[in-house]
Design an enzyme around this catalytic site. Structure first.
Site, PDB file in Angstrom:
ATOM      1  CG  ASP A   1      -0.208   0.040   2.559  1.00 50.72           C
ATOM      2  OD1 ASP A   1       0.984  -0.366   2.607  1.00 50.72           O
ATOM      3  OD2 ASP A   1      -0.802   0.513   3.555  1.00 50.72           O
TER       4      ASP A   1
ATOM      5  CG  ASP B   1       4.041   0.165   1.677  1.00 53.47           C
ATOM      6  OD1 ASP B   1       3.502  -0.941   1.786  1.00 53.47           O
ATOM      7  OD2 ASP B   1       3.806   1.113   2.454  1.00 53.47           O
TER       8      ASP B   1
ATOM      9  CG  ASN C   1       0.580   3.519   4.244  1.00 46.62           C
ATOM     10  OD1 ASN C   1       0.344   3.512   5.452  1.00 46.62           O
ATOM     11  ND2 ASN C   1       1.570   2.847   3.705  1.00 46.62           N
TER      12      ASN C   1
ATOM     13  CB  THR D   1       4.631  -4.084   2.947  1.00 42.26           C
ATOM     14  OG1 THR D   1       4.192  -3.640   1.650  1.00 42.26           O
ATOM     15  CG2 THR D   1       5.816  -5.011   2.789  1.00 42.26           C
TER      16      THR D   1
ATOM     17  CG  PHE E   1      -1.776   1.540   9.650  1.00 42.16           C
ATOM     18  CD1 PHE E   1      -2.805   2.449   9.857  1.00 42.16           C
ATOM     19  CD2 PHE E   1      -1.508   1.143   8.346  1.00 42.16           C
ATOM     20  CE1 PHE E   1      -3.547   2.952   8.792  1.00 42.16           C
ATOM     21  CE2 PHE E   1      -2.234   1.645   7.275  1.00 42.16           C
ATOM     22  CZ  PHE E   1      -3.255   2.547   7.498  1.00 42.16           C
ATOM     23  CG  ASN E   2       0.461  -2.786   7.570  1.00 39.32           C
ATOM     24  OD1 ASN E   2      -0.014  -1.771   7.075  1.00 39.32           O
ATOM     25  ND2 ASN E   2       1.721  -3.151   7.401  1.00 39.32           N
TER      26      ASN E   2
ATOM     27  CD  GLN F   1       7.103   7.563  11.271  1.00 40.23           C
ATOM     28  OE1 GLN F   1       6.847   7.440  12.466  1.00 40.23           O
ATOM     29  NE2 GLN F   1       6.692   6.705  10.365  1.00 40.23           N
TER      30      GLN F   1
ATOM     31  CG  HIS G   1       7.263   0.388   9.895  1.00 42.38           C
ATOM     32  ND1 HIS G   1       7.380   0.152  11.246  1.00 42.38           N
ATOM     33  CD2 HIS G   1       6.788   1.663   9.789  1.00 42.38           C
ATOM     34  CE1 HIS G   1       6.983   1.225  11.919  1.00 42.38           C
ATOM     35  NE2 HIS G   1       6.624   2.153  11.059  1.00 42.38           N
ATOM     36  CG  ASP G   2       6.002  -1.528   4.752  1.00 41.12           C
ATOM     37  OD1 ASP G   2       5.616  -2.084   5.800  1.00 41.12           O
ATOM     38  OD2 ASP G   2       5.307  -0.707   4.127  1.00 41.12           O
TER      39      ASP G   2
HETATM   40  C1  BDR Z   1       2.904  -0.001   8.659  1.00 40.28           C
HETATM   41  O1  BDR Z   1       1.842   0.929   8.462  1.00 40.28           O
HETATM   42  C2  BDR Z   1       2.050   1.711   7.306  1.00 40.28           C
HETATM   43  O2  BDR Z   1       1.793   3.041   7.547  1.00 40.28           O
HETATM   44  C3  BDR Z   1       3.463   1.450   6.863  1.00 40.28           C
HETATM   45  O3  BDR Z   1       3.552   1.490   5.455  1.00 40.28           O
HETATM   46  C4  BDR Z   1       3.782   0.083   7.412  1.00 40.28           C
HETATM   47  O4  BDR Z   1       3.408  -0.916   6.505  1.00 40.28           O
HETATM   48  C5  BDR Z   1       3.603   0.318   9.953  1.00 40.28           C
HETATM   49  O5  BDR Z   1       2.707   0.234  11.015  1.00 40.28           O
HETATM   50 CA    CA Z   2       2.850  -0.421   4.212  1.00 42.67          CA
END
Ligand code: BDR
Ligand code: CA
Length: 310
Positions: free
Chosen positions: A11, A16, A40, A124, A165-166, A227, A239-240
């Site tokens: 996303d 990503d 996202n 991701t 989140f994911n 952030q 993260h991804d």
């Molecule tokens: C995840 O949430 C999204 O905002 C980022 O792309 C990542 O996959 C982190 O919590």
């Molecule tokens: Ca992501």
């Protein structure tokens, strides 16, 4: 060495985008397709971002639009971090690449069903597309080598105290995947918060001076600013890309085999990945959860990946 076939569901999304960069040109990975999900940003925007990234980085793979909505919940986006476009900070050239006409779920089902060797599936974003594919055609499991996902956490959340989140965007989808019987590698906030894009990292990648390093630097500038605004973090957690980096070098992460249940109770812990790290309950172990990361190795992998572009 034989390339490993990888299907990436994402996303984009700043982090990503870097995952796509890592998978797009590597002698160990054959990226066979990208499916996109709303996360996202809306599906229209994450899809466009995926096309733009592939075109700019010259990654010639099919990009398919997947689900525009979680299975049960309403759409939830993350504009505060990824901006109005979902990928604020970089202006791409005029877009000419077009979508593959297959829907994401159909692409996943057809590709996996007809695969001649096991495929690595990486997610991701919210896990809606993969969950739907597993429900529509469970026989795809025989051709999935493993599912490696960025999502969850055995400690803290980043949208609620409990949930990441994911997973929180589509907990029911995550539940389907985690209970599929497939090998699940869960790469959560526990380790992704150990790889922050500090100024020293930006400087290191900027010094490579190619089109990928330019993209990295510009995207990370906005990502880091956001952030900081939202979480007061000095350097956003990348993260991804940890998912792809793990496929490139499995020694990158320390994994623990645990039972993991997704909280679907709709209370304050809705969307939490309940990992039984100490095996209190003695339930069947269904997940390998990342508990530590070799930070230096990770940045070396990212640097090597950026250097592969012109
Ligand atoms: C995840 O949430 C999204 O905002 C980022 O792309 C990542 O996959 C982190 O919590
Ligand atoms: Ca992501």
């Amino acid at each position: 060495m034989k390339k490993r076939k990888v299907l990436l569901d994402c996303d984009p999304g700043h982090d990503d985008a870097i995952a796509i960069m890592l998978a797009g040109k590597n002698e160990l990975i054959d990226l066979i397709g990208i499916t996109v999900v709303s996360g996202n940003q809306t599906l229209e925007k994450t899809g466009r971002n995926a096309l733009n990234l592939c075109q700019y980085l010259d990654i010639d793979v099919p990009v398919c639009l997947g689900a525009d909505n979680p299975i049960i919940k309403d759409v939830e986006i993350c504009e505060a971090i990824h901006g109005e476009s979902g990928l604020d900070g970089f202006t791409f050239p005029k877009l000419t690449k077009t979508y593959d006409e297959r829907r994401g779920v159909d692409f996943i089902v057809d590709t996996l069903l007809n695969a001649e060797e096991p495929i690595d599936v990486v997610t991701t974003g919210p896990m809606t597309n993969l969950a739907l594919a597993l429900r529509v055609e469970p026989r795809i499991k025989k051709n999935i080598r493993q599912v490696t996902l960025m999502g969850g956490s055995y400690q803290f959340g980043n949208v609620t105290p409990a949930a990441e989140f994911n997973i929180l965007v589509d907990p029911e989808a995550a539940h389907i995947v985690f209970n599929s019987g497939l090998r699940i590698n869960m790469i959560g906030l526990d380790v992704t918060h150990m790889v922050k894009v500090l100024p020293s990292v930006v400087k290191r990648m900027e010094a490579i001076h190619n089109k990928a390093s330019k993209l990295f630097t510009k995207l990370m500038k906005v990502y880091n600013e956001n952030q900081y605004k939202v979480f007061e973090l000095e350097g956003g957690p990348l993260h991804d890309p940890v998912t792809i980096a793990y496929l490139l070098d499995e020694d990158l992460l320390e994994m623990k085999h645990v039972n993991c249940e997704i909280d679907l109770s709709k209370g304050s812990s809705y969307g939490r990945t309940n990992c039984d790290i100490f095996n209190y309950l003695g339930k069947p172990k269904n997940t390998y959860v990342a508990v530590d990361i070799d930070v230096e190795k990770f940045w070396d992998i990212v640097e090597d990946a950026i250097k592969k572009y012109d």
